[in-house]
Design a protein around this motif. Structure first.
Motif, PDB file in Angstrom:
ATOM      1  N   GLY A  33      29.473  42.224  53.203  1.00 22.43           N
ATOM      2  CA  GLY A  33      30.252  41.083  52.403  1.00 22.43           C
ATOM      3  C   GLY A  33      31.450  42.525  52.095  1.00 22.43           C
ATOM      4  N   GLY A  34      30.736  43.909  52.143  1.00 27.12           N
ATOM      5  CA  GLY A  34      32.632  44.723  51.504  1.00 27.12           C
ATOM      6  C   GLY A  34      32.681  44.827  50.073  1.00 27.12           C
ATOM      7  N   ALA A  35      32.586  45.841  49.686  1.00 27.62           N
ATOM      8  CA  ALA A  35      33.441  46.029  48.947  1.00 27.62           C
ATOM      9  C   ALA A  35      33.120  44.476  48.032  1.00 27.62           C
ATOM     10  CB  ALA A  35      34.385  47.301  48.480  1.00 27.62           C
ATOM     11  N   PRO A  36      34.336  44.143  47.569  1.00 30.90           N
ATOM     12  CA  PRO A  36      34.169  42.573  46.992  1.00 30.90           C
ATOM     13  C   PRO A  36      33.034  41.879  46.463  1.00 30.90           C
ATOM     14  CG  PRO A  36      35.627  42.838  48.562  1.00 30.90           C
ATOM     15  CD  PRO A  36      35.214  43.693  48.964  1.00 30.90           C
ATOM     16  N   ALA A  37      31.356  41.884  47.742  1.00 30.84           N
ATOM     17  CA  ALA A  37      30.590  42.231  47.237  1.00 30.84           C
ATOM     18  C   ALA A  37      29.609  43.172  46.343  1.00 30.84           C
ATOM     19  CB  ALA A  37      29.687  41.848  48.393  1.00 30.84           C
ATOM     20  N   VAL A  38      29.857  43.935  46.590  1.00 29.51           N
ATOM     21  CA  VAL A  38      29.136  45.058  45.376  1.00 29.51           C
ATOM     22  C   VAL A  38      29.344  44.655  44.399  1.00 29.51           C
ATOM     23  CG1 VAL A  38      29.071  47.523  45.818  1.00 29.51           C
ATOM     24  CG2 VAL A  38      28.552  46.329  47.497  1.00 29.51           C
ATOM     25  N   LEU A  39      30.921  45.081  44.417  1.00 31.54           N
ATOM     26  CA  LEU A  39      31.188  44.867  42.639  1.00 31.54           C
ATOM     27  C   LEU A  39      31.023  43.752  42.221  1.00 31.54           C
ATOM     28  CD1 LEU A  39      35.087  46.312  43.995  1.00 31.54           C
ATOM     29  CD2 LEU A  39      32.918  46.718  42.559  1.00 31.54           C
ATOM     30  N   ALA A  40      30.971  42.395  42.931  1.00 31.35           N
ATOM     31  CA  ALA A  40      30.298  40.700  42.798  1.00 31.35           C
ATOM     32  C   ALA A  40      29.051  40.893  41.901  1.00 31.35           C
ATOM     33  CB  ALA A  40      30.638  40.020  43.194  1.00 31.35           C
ATOM     34  N   LEU A  42      27.314  43.360  40.575  1.00 36.80           N
ATOM     35  CA  LEU A  42      27.838  44.183  39.762  1.00 36.80           C
ATOM     36  C   LEU A  42      28.618  43.733  38.641  1.00 36.80           C
ATOM     37  CD1 LEU A  42      29.194  47.765  40.802  1.00 36.80           C
ATOM     38  CD2 LEU A  42      26.626  47.022  40.263  1.00 36.80           C
ATOM     39  N   GLY A  43      28.624  42.708  38.472  1.00 41.18           N
ATOM     40  CA  GLY A  43      29.583  41.662  37.551  1.00 41.18           C
ATOM     41  C   GLY A  43      31.170  41.393  37.729  1.00 41.18           C
ATOM     42  N   HIS A  44      31.997  42.505  38.438  1.00 40.93           N
ATOM     43  CA  HIS A  44      32.946  42.669  38.732  1.00 40.93           C
ATOM     44  C   HIS A  44      33.798  41.726  39.367  1.00 40.93           C
ATOM     45  CE1 HIS A  44      32.520  46.222  35.822  1.00 40.93           C
ATOM     46  NE2 HIS A  44      31.911  46.698  36.554  1.00 40.93           N
ATOM     47  N   LEU A  45      33.714  40.221  38.987  1.00 36.67           N
ATOM     48  CA  LEU A  45      35.069  39.306  39.470  1.00 36.67           C
ATOM     49  C   LEU A  45      35.900  39.901  40.498  1.00 36.67           C
ATOM     50  CD1 LEU A  45      32.364  36.724  39.081  1.00 36.67           C
ATOM     51  CD2 LEU A  45      32.588  38.603  40.488  1.00 36.67           C
ATOM     52  N   TYR A  46      36.908  39.416  41.307  1.00 36.48           N
ATOM     53  CA  TYR A  46      38.376  39.225  40.811  1.00 36.48           C
ATOM     54  C   TYR A  46      38.353  38.818  41.270  1.00 36.48           C
ATOM     55  CZ  TYR A  46      37.922  41.019  46.056  1.00 36.48           C
ATOM     56  OH  TYR A  46      37.749  40.316  47.231  1.00 36.48           O
ATOM     57  N   GLU A  47      39.898  38.467  41.311  1.00 35.35           N
ATOM     58  CA  GLU A  47      40.978  37.172  42.083  1.00 35.35           C
ATOM     59  C   GLU A  47      42.009  38.101  43.143  1.00 35.35           C
ATOM     60  OE1 GLU A  47      44.080  33.745  40.768  1.00 35.35           O
ATOM     61  OE2 GLU A  47      42.060  34.625  38.796  1.00 35.35           O
ATOM     62  N   LEU A  48      41.937  37.263  43.897  1.00 34.29           N
ATOM     63  CA  LEU A  48      42.928  38.010  44.931  1.00 34.29           C
ATOM     64  C   LEU A  48      43.902  37.944  45.235  1.00 34.29           C
ATOM     65  CD1 LEU A  48      43.542  39.652  47.640  1.00 34.29           C
ATOM     66  CD2 LEU A  48      42.699  37.636  48.937  1.00 34.29           C
ATOM     67  N   LYS A  49      45.002  38.472  44.174  1.00 37.27           N
ATOM     68  CA  LYS A  49      46.672  38.118  44.525  1.00 37.27           C
ATOM     69  C   LYS A  49      47.431  38.357  45.376  1.00 37.27           C
ATOM     70  CE  LYS A  49      45.979  37.051  40.063  1.00 37.27           C
ATOM     71  NZ  LYS A  49      46.667  37.268  38.741  1.00 37.27           N
ATOM     72  N   TYR A  50      48.608  38.243  45.784  1.00 33.16           N
ATOM     73  CA  TYR A  50      49.152  38.956  47.370  1.00 33.16           C
ATOM     74  C   TYR A  50      50.447  37.703  47.069  1.00 33.16           C
ATOM     75  CZ  TYR A  50      48.983  34.831  49.998  1.00 33.16           C
ATOM     76  OH  TYR A  50      48.804  33.551  50.920  1.00 33.16           O
ATOM     77  N   GLN A  51      51.755  39.033  47.413  1.00 33.65           N
ATOM     78  CA  GLN A  51      53.196  38.021  47.397  1.00 33.65           C
ATOM     79  C   GLN A  51      54.059  38.116  48.698  1.00 33.65           C
ATOM     80  OE1 GLN A  51      55.930  40.429  44.618  1.00 33.65           O
ATOM     81  NE2 GLN A  51      57.294  38.770  44.872  1.00 33.65           N
TER      82      GLN A  51
END
Length: 59
Positions: A33-40, A42-51
């Motif tokens: 699941g990579g780093a995003p899975a570990v951070l999630a 831990l309660g640190h959710l993120y929203e992927l944004k790109y341009q």
């Protein structure tokens, strides 16, 4: 990640030790699941944004 014993992916990331101590992010190796899975976990959710800076389609 290796393919025929050659590196095909190199990634460097830095996280505060106080945040990731004792987690898979504090050790070497692949993480399901990579780093995003570990951070999630831990309660640190993120929203992927790109341009998109370069059009993917021709004129």
């Amino acid at each position: 990640m290796l393919c025929d014993e050659e590196p095909v992916e190199v990634s460097w990331s830095y996280y505060p030790h106080s945040l990731v101590a004792g987690t898979a992010l504090s050790r070497c190796g692949r993480i399901r699941g990579g780093a995003p899975a570990v951070l999630a976990d831990l309660g640190h959710l993120y929203e992927l944004k790109y341009q998109q800076l370069i059009p993917s389609e021709g004129p």
